[in-house]
Scaffold this motif. Structure first.
Motif, short mmCIF file in Angstrom:
data_model
loop_
_atom_site.label_atom_id
_atom_site.label_comp_id
_atom_site.label_asym_id
_atom_site.label_seq_id
_atom_site.Cartn_x
_atom_site.Cartn_y
_atom_site.Cartn_z
N ALA A 32 0.83 -1.20 0.00
CA ALA A 32 0.00 0.00 0.00
C ALA A 32 0.87 1.26 0.00
CB ALA A 32 -0.94 0.00 1.20
N ALA A 33 1.98 1.23 0.72
CA ALA A 33 2.89 2.37 0.75
C ALA A 33 3.51 2.60 -0.63
CB ALA A 33 3.98 2.15 1.79
N ARG A 34 3.88 1.51 -1.29
CA ARG A 34 4.44 1.64 -2.65
C ARG A 34 3.41 2.24 -3.59
NH1 ARG A 34 6.13 -3.64 -1.41
NH2 ARG A 34 8.28 -3.62 -0.71
N MET A 35 2.18 1.73 -3.50
CA MET A 35 1.12 2.23 -4.38
C MET A 35 0.85 3.71 -4.12
SD MET A 35 -0.82 1.58 -6.90
CE MET A 35 -1.14 -0.15 -7.09
N ALA A 36 0.82 4.10 -2.87
CA ALA A 36 0.59 5.51 -2.52
C ALA A 36 1.71 6.39 -3.09
CB ALA A 36 0.49 5.68 -1.01
N ALA A 37 2.94 5.93 -2.96
CA ALA A 37 4.07 6.70 -3.48
C ALA A 37 3.99 6.84 -5.00
CB ALA A 37 5.38 6.04 -3.08
N ILE A 38 3.62 5.76 -5.66
CA ILE A 38 3.49 5.80 -7.12
C ILE A 38 2.38 6.76 -7.52
CG2 ILE A 38 2.80 4.44 -9.14
CD1 ILE A 38 4.27 2.06 -7.77
N GLU A 39 1.25 6.70 -6.84
CA GLU A 39 0.13 7.59 -7.17
C GLU A 39 0.51 9.05 -6.94
OE1 GLU A 39 -2.50 6.80 -8.82
OE2 GLU A 39 -2.12 4.65 -8.73
N ILE A 40 1.28 9.32 -5.91
CA ILE A 40 1.73 10.70 -5.67
C ILE A 40 2.61 11.17 -6.82
CG2 ILE A 40 3.21 12.15 -4.21
CD1 ILE A 40 2.10 10.44 -1.82
N LEU A 41 3.55 10.31 -7.23
CA LEU A 41 4.45 10.68 -8.33
C LEU A 41 3.71 10.84 -9.65
CD1 LEU A 41 7.46 8.40 -7.45
CD2 LEU A 41 7.42 10.90 -7.38
N LEU A 42 2.67 10.04 -9.87
CA LEU A 42 1.93 10.11 -11.13
C LEU A 42 0.81 11.13 -11.10
CD1 LEU A 42 1.77 6.34 -12.14
CD2 LEU A 42 3.15 8.15 -13.17
N ALA A 43 0.64 11.83 -10.00
CA ALA A 43 -0.40 12.86 -9.92
C ALA A 43 -0.16 13.96 -10.95
CB ALA A 43 -0.47 13.44 -8.51
N ASP A 44 1.10 14.23 -11.24
CA ASP A 44 1.46 15.22 -12.25
C ASP A 44 2.62 14.66 -13.07
OD1 ASP A 44 1.88 17.45 -13.79
OD2 ASP A 44 2.58 18.72 -12.15
N PRO A 45 2.31 13.76 -14.02
CA PRO A 45 3.38 13.08 -14.76
C PRO A 45 4.33 14.03 -15.50
CG PRO A 45 1.23 12.12 -15.28
CD PRO A 45 0.99 13.33 -14.43
N ALA A 46 3.82 15.13 -15.98
CA ALA A 46 4.67 16.07 -16.70
C ALA A 46 5.75 16.65 -15.80
CB ALA A 46 3.83 17.19 -17.32
N ALA A 47 5.46 16.77 -14.51
CA ALA A 47 6.43 17.34 -13.57
C ALA A 47 7.62 16.41 -13.36
CB ALA A 47 5.76 17.62 -12.23
N LEU A 48 7.46 15.13 -13.69
CA LEU A 48 8.57 14.19 -13.55
C LEU A 48 9.69 14.56 -14.52
CD1 LEU A 48 6.61 10.83 -13.31
CD2 LEU A 48 7.78 12.02 -11.45
N GLY A 49 9.30 15.06 -15.69
CA GLY A 49 10.30 15.48 -16.67
C GLY A 49 11.12 14.34 -17.23
N ASP A 50 10.60 13.12 -17.15
CA ASP A 50 11.35 11.95 -17.62
C ASP A 50 10.34 10.90 -18.09
OD1 ASP A 50 12.78 9.55 -17.85
OD2 ASP A 50 14.15 10.10 -16.24
N ASP A 51 10.23 10.75 -19.41
CA ASP A 51 9.26 9.81 -19.96
C ASP A 51 9.56 8.37 -19.57
OD1 ASP A 51 7.93 11.89 -21.16
OD2 ASP A 51 8.88 11.62 -23.12
N THR A 52 10.83 8.03 -19.43
CA THR A 52 11.20 6.67 -19.05
C THR A 52 10.77 6.39 -17.62
OG1 THR A 52 13.10 6.76 -20.54
CG2 THR A 52 13.12 5.04 -18.85
#
Length: 54
Positions: A18-38
């Motif tokens: 559940a912690a992993r999933m929450a972290a992933i969802e937080i990171l994917l909340a704004d995919p463009a902000a990641l600045g890394d398509d890979t």
């Protein structure tokens, strides 16, 4: 007065998957902000693997 709860404190009380999933969802909340398509693609793949393992 209660102190503010951090995301880290909240996630640390979750079961590992559940912690992993929450972290992933937080990171994917704004995919463009990641600045890394890979990285973005890898996070979507990891999310699908975690969902499939349920």
């Amino acid at each position: 007065m209660n102190e503010p709860v951090t995301v880290e404190a909240t996630i640390s009380h979750l079961p590992p998957r559940a912690a992993r999933m929450a972290a992933i969802e937080i990171l994917l909340a704004d995919p463009a902000a990641l600045g890394d398509d890979t990285l973005e693609s890898g996070l979507y793949i990891l999310r699908e693997k975690l969902l499939a393992a349920e």
